[in-house]
Design a protein around this motif. Sequence first.
Motif, PDB file in Angstrom:
ATOM      1  N   SER A 104     -59.562 105.621  22.234  1.00 52.75           N
ATOM      2  CA  SER A 104     -60.688 106.250  21.984  1.00 52.75           C
ATOM      3  C   SER A 104     -60.593 107.417  21.162  1.00 52.75           C
ATOM      4  O   SER A 104     -61.840 107.932  20.446  1.00 52.75           O
ATOM      5  CB  SER A 104     -60.404 106.831  23.244  1.00 52.75           C
ATOM      6  N   LEU A 105     -59.658 107.541  20.669  1.00 57.01           N
ATOM      7  CA  LEU A 105     -59.378 108.510  19.112  1.00 57.01           C
ATOM      8  C   LEU A 105     -59.519 108.175  18.153  1.00 57.01           C
ATOM      9  O   LEU A 105     -60.083 109.261  17.146  1.00 57.01           O
ATOM     10  CB  LEU A 105     -58.053 109.434  19.858  1.00 57.01           C
ATOM     11  N   VAL A 106     -59.558 106.976  18.302  1.00 63.61           N
ATOM     12  CA  VAL A 106     -59.913 106.206  16.144  1.00 63.61           C
ATOM     13  C   VAL A 106     -61.447 106.144  16.549  1.00 63.61           C
ATOM     14  O   VAL A 106     -62.175 106.343  15.096  1.00 63.61           O
ATOM     15  CB  VAL A 106     -59.165 105.605  16.621  1.00 63.61           C
ATOM     16  N   MET A 107     -61.943 105.105  17.595  1.00 60.32           N
ATOM     17  CA  MET A 107     -63.438 104.399  17.344  1.00 60.32           C
ATOM     18  C   MET A 107     -64.116 105.315  17.770  1.00 60.32           C
ATOM     19  O   MET A 107     -65.067 105.624  15.948  1.00 60.32           O
ATOM     20  CB  MET A 107     -62.907 103.268  18.398  1.00 60.32           C
ATOM     21  N   MET A 108     -64.789 106.528  18.407  1.00 60.48           N
ATOM     22  CA  MET A 108     -65.842 107.289  18.098  1.00 60.48           C
ATOM     23  C   MET A 108     -66.158 108.177  16.245  1.00 60.48           C
ATOM     24  O   MET A 108     -66.864 107.886  16.200  1.00 60.48           O
ATOM     25  CB  MET A 108     -66.266 107.378  19.315  1.00 60.48           C
ATOM     26  N   PRO A 109     -64.531 109.037  16.651  1.00 60.53           N
ATOM     27  CA  PRO A 109     -64.394 109.861  15.527  1.00 60.53           C
ATOM     28  C   PRO A 109     -64.692 108.263  14.297  1.00 60.53           C
ATOM     29  O   PRO A 109     -65.278 109.101  12.770  1.00 60.53           O
ATOM     30  CB  PRO A 109     -62.933 110.072  15.638  1.00 60.53           C
ATOM     31  N   ALA A 110     -64.005 107.760  14.031  1.00 63.19           N
ATOM     32  CA  ALA A 110     -64.248 107.203  12.555  1.00 63.19           C
ATOM     33  C   ALA A 110     -65.320 106.153  12.550  1.00 63.19           C
ATOM     34  O   ALA A 110     -66.039 106.779  11.390  1.00 63.19           O
ATOM     35  CB  ALA A 110     -63.435 106.007  12.264  1.00 63.19           C
ATOM     36  N   GLN A 111     -66.319 106.082  13.646  1.00 58.96           N
ATOM     37  CA  GLN A 111     -67.896 105.649  13.628  1.00 58.96           C
ATOM     38  C   GLN A 111     -68.810 106.768  12.893  1.00 58.96           C
ATOM     39  O   GLN A 111     -69.557 106.834  12.421  1.00 58.96           O
ATOM     40  CB  GLN A 111     -68.632 105.204  14.875  1.00 58.96           C
ATOM     41  N   THR A 112     -68.673 107.725  14.017  1.00 56.49           N
ATOM     42  CA  THR A 112     -69.066 109.030  13.195  1.00 56.49           C
ATOM     43  C   THR A 112     -68.624 109.817  12.202  1.00 56.49           C
ATOM     44  O   THR A 112     -69.907 109.938  11.139  1.00 56.49           O
ATOM     45  CB  THR A 112     -68.615 110.406  14.547  1.00 56.49           C
ATOM     46  N   ASN A 113     -67.361 109.455  11.587  1.00 57.23           N
ATOM     47  CA  ASN A 113     -67.898 110.076  10.476  1.00 57.23           C
ATOM     48  C   ASN A 113     -67.813 109.114   9.761  1.00 57.23           C
ATOM     49  O   ASN A 113     -68.749 109.500   8.499  1.00 57.23           O
ATOM     50  CB  ASN A 113     -66.025 110.392  10.025  1.00 57.23           C
ATOM     51  N   GLY A 114     -68.086 108.437   9.835  1.00 63.62           N
ATOM     52  CA  GLY A 114     -68.585 106.890   8.498  1.00 63.62           C
ATOM     53  C   GLY A 114     -69.665 107.110   8.599  1.00 63.62           C
ATOM     54  O   GLY A 114     -70.384 107.008   7.272  1.00 63.62           O
ATOM     55  N   LEU A 115     -70.599 106.759   9.944  1.00 68.41           N
ATOM     56  CA  LEU A 115     -72.014 107.524   9.539  1.00 68.41           C
ATOM     57  C   LEU A 115     -72.623 108.966   8.938  1.00 68.41           C
ATOM     58  O   LEU A 115     -73.681 108.941   8.597  1.00 68.41           O
ATOM     59  CB  LEU A 115     -72.865 107.557  11.450  1.00 68.41           C
ATOM     60  N   ASN A 116     -71.980 109.575   9.528  1.00 71.00           N
ATOM     61  CA  ASN A 116     -71.877 112.012   9.058  1.00 71.00           C
ATOM     62  C   ASN A 116     -72.365 111.309   7.496  1.00 71.00           C
ATOM     63  O   ASN A 116     -72.703 111.755   6.832  1.00 71.00           O
ATOM     64  CB  ASN A 116     -71.447 112.457   8.921  1.00 71.00           C
ATOM     65  N   GLN A 117     -71.764 110.646   6.841  1.00 64.89           N
ATOM     66  CA  GLN A 117     -71.224 109.881   4.702  1.00 64.89           C
ATOM     67  C   GLN A 117     -73.064 109.613   4.161  1.00 64.89           C
ATOM     68  O   GLN A 117     -73.105 109.333   3.540  1.00 64.89           O
ATOM     69  CB  GLN A 117     -70.700 108.359   5.030  1.00 64.89           C
ATOM     70  N   LEU A 118     -74.146 108.919   5.899  1.00 66.11           N
ATOM     71  CA  LEU A 118     -74.602 108.463   5.019  1.00 66.11           C
ATOM     72  C   LEU A 118     -76.101 109.804   5.134  1.00 66.11           C
ATOM     73  O   LEU A 118     -75.694 110.859   5.868  1.00 66.11           O
ATOM     74  CB  LEU A 118     -75.679 106.999   5.900  1.00 66.11           C
ATOM     75  N   PRO A 119     -76.925 109.233   4.282  1.00 73.06           N
ATOM     76  CA  PRO A 119     -78.465 110.044   4.370  1.00 73.06           C
ATOM     77  C   PRO A 119     -79.065 109.518   6.367  1.00 73.06           C
ATOM     78  O   PRO A 119     -79.046 108.023   6.905  1.00 73.06           O
ATOM     79  CB  PRO A 119     -79.805 109.845   3.589  1.00 73.06           C
ATOM     80  N   LYS A 120     -79.488 110.634   6.944  1.00 75.03           N
ATOM     81  CA  LYS A 120     -80.180 111.134   8.063  1.00 75.03           C
ATOM     82  C   LYS A 120     -80.932 109.341   8.600  1.00 75.03           C
ATOM     83  O   LYS A 120     -81.356 108.755   8.960  1.00 75.03           O
ATOM     84  CB  LYS A 120     -80.523 111.930   8.538  1.00 75.03           C
ATOM     85  N   GLU A 121     -81.537 109.117   7.030  1.00 74.48           N
ATOM     86  CA  GLU A 121     -82.842 108.026   7.019  1.00 74.48           C
ATOM     87  C   GLU A 121     -81.940 106.821   7.313  1.00 74.48           C
ATOM     88  O   GLU A 121     -82.389 105.664   7.163  1.00 74.48           O
ATOM     89  CB  GLU A 121     -83.539 108.715   6.302  1.00 74.48           C
ATOM     90  N   LEU A 122     -81.292 106.483   6.684  1.00 77.08           N
ATOM     91  CA  LEU A 122     -80.368 105.544   6.579  1.00 77.08           C
ATOM     92  C   LEU A 122     -79.326 104.842   7.828  1.00 77.08           C
ATOM     93  O   LEU A 122     -78.124 104.375   8.187  1.00 77.08           O
ATOM     94  CB  LEU A 122     -79.337 105.568   5.514  1.00 77.08           C
ATOM     95  N   TYR A 123     -78.761 106.163   8.914  1.00 76.49           N
ATOM     96  CA  TYR A 123     -78.240 105.908   9.953  1.00 76.49           C
ATOM     97  C   TYR A 123     -78.515 104.174  11.203  1.00 76.49           C
ATOM     98  O   TYR A 123     -77.446 104.282  11.479  1.00 76.49           O
ATOM     99  CB  TYR A 123     -78.607 107.276  11.445  1.00 76.49           C
ATOM    100  N   PRO A 124     -79.869 104.510  11.308  1.00 73.74           N
ATOM    101  CA  PRO A 124     -80.378 103.218  12.028  1.00 73.74           C
ATOM    102  C   PRO A 124     -79.735 102.207  11.742  1.00 73.74           C
ATOM    103  O   PRO A 124     -79.066 101.030  11.896  1.00 73.74           O
ATOM    104  CB  PRO A 124     -81.732 103.284  11.569  1.00 73.74           C
TER     105      PRO A 124
END
Length: 187
Positions: A104-124
Amino acid sequence: VGLIILLVGMMTILSTMVLLPIYLQNILLLAPVFAGLVLLPGGIANAFMSVVAGDLFDKFGPTKIVPTGLVIIIASLNVLRTIDEGTSPYLIVVLHVIMFVGISLVMMPAQTNGLNQLPKELYPDGTAVMNTLQQVSGAIGTAIAVTIMSITSANAGNPTDGMIEGVQNSITFGMIISIIAFVIAIF
């Protein structure tokens, strides 16, 4: 980096979730319903800790949360890889819960951090790619773990001892990839 850690997490989760029921049913001779009940607390801990992990992510960020989660996973897998025919199902429950706290401490933070590296329009698009790759990595992890278990079992003289050693070797594989993920998480 977040994606790689996420993929390793999925490999660990799915391979362990395939191996433990086999071990519980074939080595400890538990009925399938009891094997499922042994693994239930880990799922509940994962659901509860996902909320906590989100709060911790907001407070501390991924650089502290993800490595901490990986250390917890590695520690639980290190003990889990020593299971044998005399291991108590209660120990499996505890180790499984501990492992899922780490996950739990790995999955959500890693995914959120990975998505935060993208511009908002590329989140989907990023979410779609991550979800697809998670399924692929989980399938690969499961295939590798079952292959390790099967080869070890086939090369043993005693089928029970071979299966125990095969499960131990497969869990060791999960621990090794978690160690690799920990090294990557430092960055």
